[in-house]
Design an enzyme around this catalytic site. Structure first.
Site, PDB file in Angstrom:
ATOM      1  N   GLY A  55       0.810  -1.213   0.000  1.00 47.74           N
ATOM      2  CA  GLY A  55       0.000   0.000   0.000  1.00 47.74           C
ATOM      3  C   GLY A  55       0.842   1.261   0.000  1.00 47.74           C
ATOM      4  NE  ARG A 102       1.341   3.903  -7.623  1.00 48.67           N
ATOM      5  CZ  ARG A 102       0.975   3.710  -8.880  1.00 48.67           C
ATOM      6  NH1 ARG A 102      -0.297   3.414  -9.159  1.00 48.67           N
ATOM      7  NH2 ARG A 102       1.851   3.798  -9.867  1.00 48.67           N
ATOM      8  N   GLY A 103      -0.762   4.752  -0.813  1.00 50.84           N
ATOM      9  CA  GLY A 103      -1.748   5.350   0.081  1.00 50.84           C
ATOM     10  C   GLY A 103      -1.098   6.323   1.054  1.00 50.84           C
ATOM     11  CB  VAL A 130      -0.748   4.615   6.234  1.00 50.84           C
ATOM     12  CG1 VAL A 130       0.167   3.864   7.186  1.00 50.84           C
ATOM     13  CG2 VAL A 130      -1.865   5.295   7.013  1.00 50.84           C
ATOM     14  CB  SER A 156      -8.855   1.478  12.222  1.00 46.82           C
ATOM     15  OG  SER A 156      -9.803   2.482  12.535  1.00 46.82           O
ATOM     16  CB  SER A 157      -9.048   4.174  17.037  1.00 47.96           C
ATOM     17  OG  SER A 157      -9.638   5.100  16.151  1.00 47.96           O
ATOM     18  CB  CYS A 158     -13.257   1.986  13.871  1.00 49.59           C
ATOM     19  SG  CYS A 158     -12.685   0.769  12.679  1.00 49.59           S
ATOM     20  CE1 TYR A 191     -10.626  -0.470   7.283  1.00 47.84           C
ATOM     21  CE2 TYR A 191     -10.990   0.605   9.401  1.00 47.84           C
ATOM     22  CZ  TYR A 191     -10.165   0.307   8.332  1.00 47.84           C
ATOM     23  OH  TYR A 191      -8.873   0.779   8.318  1.00 47.84           O
ATOM     24  CE  LYS A 227      -7.669  -2.447   8.575  1.00 48.58           C
ATOM     25  NZ  LYS A 227      -6.401  -2.813   7.895  1.00 48.58           N
ATOM     26  CG  ASN A 261     -10.191   9.497  13.729  1.00 49.17           C
ATOM     27  OD1 ASN A 261     -10.862   8.760  13.036  1.00 49.17           O
ATOM     28  ND2 ASN A 261     -10.504   9.759  14.992  1.00 49.17           N
ATOM     29  CG  HIS A 290     -11.341   9.002   7.089  1.00 47.62           C
ATOM     30  ND1 HIS A 290     -10.462   8.358   6.253  1.00 47.62           N
ATOM     31  CD2 HIS A 290     -11.942   8.031   7.832  1.00 47.62           C
ATOM     32  CE1 HIS A 290     -10.517   7.051   6.486  1.00 47.62           C
ATOM     33  NE2 HIS A 290     -11.410   6.828   7.421  1.00 47.62           N
ATOM     34  CG  ASP A 340     -23.404  13.232  15.617  1.00 47.32           C
ATOM     35  OD1 ASP A 340     -23.035  13.986  14.699  1.00 47.32           O
ATOM     36  OD2 ASP A 340     -24.092  13.612  16.578  1.00 47.32           O
TER      37      ASP A 340
END
Length: 314
Positions: free
Chosen positions: A11, A13-14, A16, A108-110, A137, A141, A166, A180, A270
């Site tokens: 990844g 090219r993204g 991160v 991810s924190s999600c 998602y 993860k 984030n 995002h 939200d």
């Protein structure tokens, strides 16, 4: 890590992956291995296995993922769980099969429950229901964490999982349908300024609290832990402070120079009320976030002006 070690950044090219690649090069690593999607489809297990068995990188950073904001997560639910699961499974299992011992997987924190105690400690994983808008998602993860944990336990690998908050910065996605909140705000504020609009409409109430970290800080943490041969449990990566979406919007419009009023569309979701990571573990390992929010937003907006804005009006 030896400076001549072969390091594969999936990844690259993204946002991160490109940050990790830049920092590796700046730190003197000379043998960085990359492949575009056209060159290597990470959803194709056979292709991934062949690539890893032939190239045999010494280290792998998994920065490849299907990512997006609330709208994209909620609409493309099957795509988010399938593609992220396949990327993780193919690279983690492929690394094991190829005899690659050290790998860093970025999550991810999600992953944490929707109504988690704040700040969120690593041990809060799987203690309650997830936020429904991004559950597919998050589940993918979480599976990535458990893959790393259990390959380490069964096969003696050294696969690390990092859970960043984030992120934003150079290379971010500014597509309003999939981005995002922070890059979306930058683009909306910029376009509103260009049109000389009197107001800027923002999704949601503006009350949820979020933590934002510049992607270059995550790159530093990722490389530091690999260099230290960290082999402990998964670890949060964040700056340790948050703000409301309203406060974030005010910061963004100040940087961009939009002079109109902010209007919040409460008919839009939200998401999670608050997501602030407890970062004691990573701080104790010798890392702290360095890039403050306002200069970070200024950096992101400069990149947007150079790389995204010209194509919007061509």
């Amino acid at each position: 890590m030896n400076k001549a070690a072969k390091i594969y950044v999936a990844g690259h090219r993204g946002m991160v992956g490109s940050a990790i690649t830049r920092l590796l090069a700046a730190n003197g690593y000379q043998n960085i291995l990359t492949r575009t999607h056209n060159e290597l489809d990470l959803l194709n297990q056979e292709a991934v296995n062949e690539f890893l068995s032939v190239e045999k990188p010494d280290y792998i950073f998994i920065a490849a993922a299907k990512v997006g904001g609330i709208q994209a997560n909620n609409i493309y639910r099957a795509d988010f769980i399938y593609q992220n699961l396949m990327i993780e499974c193919n690279l983690i299992h492929g690394a094991y099969q190829a005899g690659i011992k050290q790998l860093t997987s970025l999550g991810s924190s999600c992953i944490y429950p929707r109504n988690c105690p704040q700040p969120i400690k690593e041990e809060y994983l799987l203690t309650g229901p997830l936020e429904q808008t991004n559950e597919p998602y998050a589940l993918a993860k979480i599976a990535g964490i458990k893959l790393c944990e259990n390959y380490n336990r069964q096969y003696g690998t050294q696969f690390i999982s990092l859970m960043p908050t984030n992120l934003y910065g150079p290379g971010d996605n500014y597509d309003l349908n999939n981005s995002h909140v922070l890059p979306a705000l930058i683009r909306k504020a910029h376009e509103a300024k260009i049109r000389n609009d009197s107001q800027l409409i923002i999704w949601g109430s503006g009350n949820p609290r979020r933590e934002f970290m510049h992607v270059d800080d995550l790159a530093r943490a990722s490389i530091m832990l690999m260099e230290q041969n960290y082999d402990g449990p998964f670890v949060n990566i964040g700056c340790g402070s948050d703000l409301t979406i309203k406060e974030l919007a005010q910061e963004v419009v100040s940087v961009v120079g939009f002079k109109g009023q902010l209007q919040f569309d409460t008919s839009k979701p939200d998401g999670t009320p608050q997501k602030l990571l407890d970062v004691q573990k990573i701080n104790q390992l010798g890392w702290k976030a360095e890039i403050a929010l306002r200069p970070g937003i200024q950096d992101a907006y400069s990149w947007f002006l150079q790389h995204i804005a010209p194509s919007l009006y061509s």
